[in-house]
Design an enzyme around this catalytic site. Structure first.
Site, mmCIF file in Angstrom:
data_model
loop_
_atom_site.group_PDB
_atom_site.id
_atom_site.type_symbol
_atom_site.label_atom_id
_atom_site.label_comp_id
_atom_site.label_asym_id
_atom_site.label_seq_id
_atom_site.Cartn_x
_atom_site.Cartn_y
_atom_site.Cartn_z
ATOM 1 N N CYS A 175 -23.382 -15.070 29.483
ATOM 2 C CA CYS A 175 -23.465 -16.526 29.377
ATOM 3 C C CYS A 175 -23.720 -16.803 27.903
ATOM 4 O O CYS A 175 -24.836 -16.616 27.407
ATOM 5 C CB CYS A 175 -24.593 -17.095 30.239
ATOM 6 S SG CYS A 175 -24.763 -18.879 30.032
ATOM 7 N N CYS B 170 -26.283 -19.869 27.259
ATOM 8 C CA CYS B 170 -27.696 -19.870 27.662
ATOM 9 C C CYS B 170 -28.004 -18.618 28.477
ATOM 10 O O CYS B 170 -28.119 -17.536 27.927
ATOM 11 C CB CYS B 170 -27.996 -21.154 28.436
ATOM 12 S SG CYS B 170 -29.711 -21.302 28.921
ATOM 13 N N SER B 171 -28.119 -18.749 29.793
ATOM 14 C CA SER B 171 -28.578 -17.621 30.601
ATOM 15 C C SER B 171 -28.081 -17.712 32.029
ATOM 16 O O SER B 171 -28.736 -17.218 32.934
ATOM 17 C CB SER B 171 -30.101 -17.595 30.596
ATOM 18 O OG SER B 171 -30.595 -18.866 30.999
ATOM 19 N N CYS B 172 -26.940 -18.362 32.257
ATOM 20 C CA CYS B 172 -26.400 -18.466 33.610
ATOM 21 C C CYS B 172 -26.106 -17.061 34.134
ATOM 22 O O CYS B 172 -25.600 -16.208 33.404
ATOM 23 C CB CYS B 172 -25.146 -19.334 33.623
ATOM 24 S SG CYS B 172 -25.528 -21.056 33.254
#
Lengths: 222, 107
Positions: free
Chosen positions: A120, A123-125
């Site tokens: 991702c 971000c941090s998906c």
């Protein structure tokens, strides 16, 4: 630092939010979380119990869940087909996995021609319903920045070498669409049970940074 | 073209493809407050108070310096408070008074 909590431990201190096991003053951010949560509960925007229950949900999601899904796909061609057609539906129907974050799941199959890697960049998906929360390195700049531009170098840093004639395909997750890598079943596991196969599947294999390996000794078959 | 144009073209979260250090495969078990913060994020999303995209955007709006200096969940909780203020759900006074109350529990 002196503490008065001691006294509280021995009395049934009548304070609805008392965190009596706290021994040190929390950080600013820890207190900010408490403040925001309590304010929103006081305004009846949600109930305290919802936070507690969601923590239980988060704790119940680990890579072991994803490993079961992968092992099933390795032994059951019909499930594999449905999993690749719609990852979320197959996980919901066959494993009762709830997609609490209401995301779609696309399962990417590794083959002799394609190796998949998920990231991702923004971000941090991450496929949290089936893998739990992402590791720190997945959320940090080096992985997010480099996975899309030099995936083979990144893979090498995880000790993974993909042959030049195999395409490395990188999928960038979004708020709504998450990916899970279906690794190749290791050779020499023909007699393994579904459970033994699941034991070979690691979190990193389902992110795509490593391939499942048949370690010496990990084979239950002698 | 001045160097500052890069700040406009690329927002702080948009780092895909940029040069960066080697991967350091670190991880840590979440602190209790970090786990609560994560659960809070999910509950805020369930109730359509703050959704995932608003959260991501709220983190980006912290600007490069805070993004660089705050840890992952520190960025989240600060973004949440900013978004709740902007939406008029909480006021700065609400948060200030509650912070005082929370801090007093440990003094």
């Amino acid at each position: 630092m002196t503490h008065t909590e001691h006294d509280h431990d021995h009395n049934e201190h009548d304070h609805p939010h008392a965190e009596i096991n706290q021994t040190e003053k929390p950080t600013y951010y820890d207190m900010l979380e408490t403040a925001i949560r309590e304010l929103l509960i006081e305004r009846k925007l949600f109930e305290a119990d919802e936070i507690r229950r969601q923590i239980e949900v988060l704790d119940s999601r680990t890579p072991a869940l994803g490993a079961k899904v992968v092992a099933r796909a390795w032994i059951d061609p019909n499930f594999r087909k449905r999993l690749l057609a719609n990852g979320r539906t197959a996980c919901e129907e066959d494993f009762g996995i709830t997609f609490y974050d209401d995301t779609e799941l696309i399962v990417l199959e590794n083959t002799d021609k394609v190796h998949n890697l998920i990231v991702c960049t923004l971000c941090s998906c991450y496929p949290r319903p089936v893998l739990g929360l992402p590791p720190d390195w997945y959320k940090l700049k080096p992985y997010r920045a480099r996975a899309v531009s030099e995936p083979r170098k990144v893979l090498a840093e995880f000790g993974t070498t993909i042959p030049d004639d195999v395409e490395v395909r990188v999928s960038d997750s979004t708020a709504m669409v998450r990916y899970l890598v279906l690794p190749k079943r290791p050779k020499g596991t023909e007699t393994f049970t579904e459970e033994e196969l699941a034991d070979l599947v690691t979190r990193d294999a389902m992110i795509g940074v490593v391939e499942p390996k048949l370690e010496n000794g990990s084979a239950a078959h002698v | 073209m001045s160097d500052s144009s890069e700040l406009v073209i690329r927002l702080p979260n948009d780092i895909g493809g940029m040069p960066a250090d080697p991967i350091n495969p670190i991880d840590h078990d979440l602190a209790p407050w970090e786990k609560r913060c994560h659960a809070l994020a999910d509950v805020l999303d369930f109730h359509k108070i703050i959704n995932t995209e608003e959260k991501r955007c709220g983190v980006e709006a912290l600007g490069a310096e805070m993004i660089g200096k705050l840890s992952y969940y520190e960025r989240w909780i600060v973004a949440f408070s900013n978004i709740l203020l902007r939406k008029g759900i909480l006021t700065p006074t609400d948060i200030a008074l509650k912070m005082k109350e929370v801090a007093a529990r440990y003094s």
